[in-house]
Enzyme design. Structure first.
Site, short mmCIF file in Angstrom:
data_model
loop_
_atom_site.label_atom_id
_atom_site.label_comp_id
_atom_site.label_asym_id
_atom_site.label_seq_id
_atom_site.Cartn_x
_atom_site.Cartn_y
_atom_site.Cartn_z
N GLY A 13 0.77 -1.25 0.00
CA GLY A 13 0.00 0.00 0.00
C GLY A 13 0.80 1.29 0.00
O GLY A 13 1.79 1.43 -0.72
N SER A 140 -6.30 9.83 8.69
CA SER A 140 -7.39 9.53 7.75
C SER A 140 -8.44 10.63 7.87
O SER A 140 -8.49 11.32 8.90
CB SER A 140 -8.01 8.19 8.13
OG SER A 140 -9.23 7.99 7.44
N TYR A 153 -12.20 1.82 14.16
CA TYR A 153 -11.13 2.38 13.33
C TYR A 153 -11.11 3.91 13.44
O TYR A 153 -10.07 4.51 13.68
CB TYR A 153 -11.33 1.96 11.87
CG TYR A 153 -10.33 2.57 10.91
CD1 TYR A 153 -9.03 2.09 10.83
CD2 TYR A 153 -10.69 3.64 10.09
CE1 TYR A 153 -8.11 2.65 9.96
CE2 TYR A 153 -9.77 4.21 9.22
CZ TYR A 153 -8.50 3.71 9.15
OH TYR A 153 -7.58 4.27 8.30
P1 NAD Z 1 -2.06 -1.60 3.83
O1 NAD Z 1 -2.72 -2.67 4.58
O2 NAD Z 1 -1.58 -1.90 2.45
O3 NAD Z 1 -0.83 -1.01 4.67
C1 NAD Z 1 -0.74 -1.07 6.06
C2 NAD Z 1 0.59 -1.69 6.41
O4 NAD Z 1 0.76 -1.68 7.84
C3 NAD Z 1 0.68 -3.15 5.95
O5 NAD Z 1 1.86 -3.32 5.21
C4 NAD Z 1 0.70 -3.92 7.24
O6 NAD Z 1 1.46 -5.11 7.18
C5 NAD Z 1 1.34 -2.91 8.18
N1 NAD Z 1 1.17 -3.24 9.59
C6 NAD Z 1 0.07 -3.70 10.24
N2 NAD Z 1 0.35 -3.94 11.53
C7 NAD Z 1 1.66 -3.64 11.72
C8 NAD Z 1 2.55 -3.69 12.82
N3 NAD Z 1 2.14 -4.12 14.02
N4 NAD Z 1 3.82 -3.29 12.65
C9 NAD Z 1 4.26 -2.86 11.45
N5 NAD Z 1 3.47 -2.83 10.35
C10 NAD Z 1 2.19 -3.20 10.49
O7 NAD Z 1 -3.08 -0.37 3.76
P2 NAD Z 1 -2.81 1.18 3.43
O8 NAD Z 1 -4.09 1.68 2.88
O9 NAD Z 1 -1.56 1.38 2.65
O10 NAD Z 1 -2.65 1.80 4.90
C11 NAD Z 1 -1.59 2.63 5.31
C12 NAD Z 1 -2.10 3.68 6.26
O11 NAD Z 1 -3.01 4.53 5.59
C13 NAD Z 1 -2.86 3.11 7.46
O12 NAD Z 1 -2.48 3.80 8.63
C14 NAD Z 1 -4.31 3.39 7.12
O13 NAD Z 1 -5.09 3.53 8.28
C15 NAD Z 1 -4.18 4.70 6.37
N6 NAD Z 1 -5.30 5.03 5.49
C16 NAD Z 1 -5.74 4.16 4.54
C17 NAD Z 1 -6.82 4.50 3.75
C18 NAD Z 1 -7.38 3.57 2.71
O14 NAD Z 1 -8.48 3.82 2.24
N7 NAD Z 1 -6.69 2.53 2.33
C19 NAD Z 1 -7.44 5.74 3.92
C20 NAD Z 1 -6.95 6.63 4.88
C21 NAD Z 1 -5.88 6.25 5.66
#
Ligand code: NAD
Length: 317
Positions: A13, A140, A153
């Site tokens: 991501g 977010s 969340y």
């Molecule tokens: P994603 O799941 O691809 O990325 C999240 C990453 O965090 C993953 O690689 C996962 O393995 C890692 N992770 C989880 N627990 C962990 C831990 N204990 N230690 C280290 N790493 C850990 O999803 P993403 O969308 O790329 O999310 C990244 C950030 O963006 C998050 O904080 C998410 O809340 C935020 N976000 C996402 C969205 C969306 O719509 N996807 C929107 C707003 C904010």
């Protein structure tokens, strides 16, 4: 010298995209420590990193839920120097709360909120000594406005926002920047997986009406919102690059302009009516976000006009 950047959650991501983007910077402004909880998942990042691997990008193990893992990682960086910390690791959780265990909920807080707290506790004292540094949170829009069936969340992201609002005045005194990046929907593998799992989930622990609200209103609606307004992880990475290269980075940065009116509703109407009305229409009357936002913008303008009138009456304008 390049700036030392540490990013959490880089196996997929936004974290993966951002690590690769910074490592490929033409002016070579960054040395990136791309960290992940589980190194067996490093293949995708290695492939995307290409020739930057072990040059401008290094992969390290770091679990944000484990203090020892964080310490070991930071200790392994020369002089423990982290100029820019990017707290990206996070987990999602959707559905009716009756169907979620307390353990699942606590895991969300342990990662999204206490993960951030652990990271900041580890790097902040060094940044204070150097009187420089930048800490970026991937928060977010749900850190500003709750959305149905994202109860836990959203609460975890609100916690991050409140924590940072409070910490800000200390960091300002020490010349350290703090930024909350607030993306709207981002299309990642994770999102699709969560969605598919939710479709197959067991909702017998809640009543039929709630299960129907979740499956037939919420899930369908979010699908539509993601496919029409969703950003790519690369888009978000571009925004973060912009934020960390600014001379005076701002405290809050939203990456999706379409969402700005939605998050402004709370301020336009502190009693909550505007925001509640918009989300009700969105979920139950299938209003498009655009349509609902336009209505909101008009109302915000009207409110702004009222505030101006009031200020004029007080002789402030
Ligand atoms: P994603 O799941 O691809 O990325 C999240 C990453 O965090 C993953 O690689 C996962 O393995 C890692 N992770 C989880 N627990 C962990 C831990 N204990 N230690 C280290 N790493 C850990 O999803 P993403 O969308 O790329 O999310 C990244 C950030 O963006 C998050 O904080 C998410 O809340 C935020 N976000 C996402 C969205 C969306 O719509 N996807 C929107 C707003 C904010």
């Amino acid at each position: 010298d390049p700036l030392i950047v540490l990013i959490t959650g880089c196996s997929s991501g936004i974290g993966l995209s951002l690590a690769v983007k910074l490592a490929n910077d033409e002016q070579k402004r960054f040395k990136v420590y791309a960290t992940m909880r589980n190194l067996t998942k490093k293949e995708a990042l290695e492939e995307a990193a290409g020739t930057t691997l072990n040059h401008t990008l290094e992969i390290k193990k770091l679990d944000v839920c484990c203090e020892r893992s964080i310490k070991e990682c930071v200790e392994s960086i020369p002089g423990r120097r982290v100029d820019i910390l990017i707290n990206n690791a996070g987990v999602g959780l959707i559905g009716p709360i009756e169907c979620q265990s307390l353990e699942e909920m606590q895991r969300v807080f342990d990662t999204n909120f206490f993960g951030v707290v652990r990271m900041i506790k580890e790097v902040l004292p060094d940044m204070k000594k150097r009187r420089s540094g930048h800490i970026v949170m991937i928060s977010s829009v749900m850190g500003l406005q709750g959305i149905m069936f994202n109860d836990i969340y959203a609460a975890s992201k609100f916690a991050v926002e409140g924590f940072c609002e409070s910490l800000l005045y200390q960091t300002m005194k020490f010349n350290i920047f703090l930024t909350l990046v607030e993306p709207g929907p981002v299309v990642t593998e994770f999102e699709m997986k969560t969605h598919e799992e939710a479709m197959r989930g067991d909702y017998s622990k809640t009543d039929r009406e709630t299960a129907d609200m979740f499956m037939n209103h919420y899930l369908k609606n979010t699908r539509a919102v993601f496919s029409s307004l969703g950003q790519t992880p690369e888009d978000v990475a571009e925004h973060v690059l912009h934020v960390i290269t600014k001379k005076k980075p701002q405290f809050r940065h939203q990456t999706n302009q379409v969402y700005t009116p939605v998050t402004a509703l709370k301020h336009a109407d502190p009693r909550g009516g505007l925001a509640n009305d918009l989300f009700y229409k969105l979920v139950f009357q299938h209003a498009s976000l655009m349509h609902a936002s336009l209505h909101a913008i008009k109302l915000i303008r009207w409110k702004a006009h009222k505030v101006q009138q009031g200020a004029r009456m007080l002789g402030l304008l």
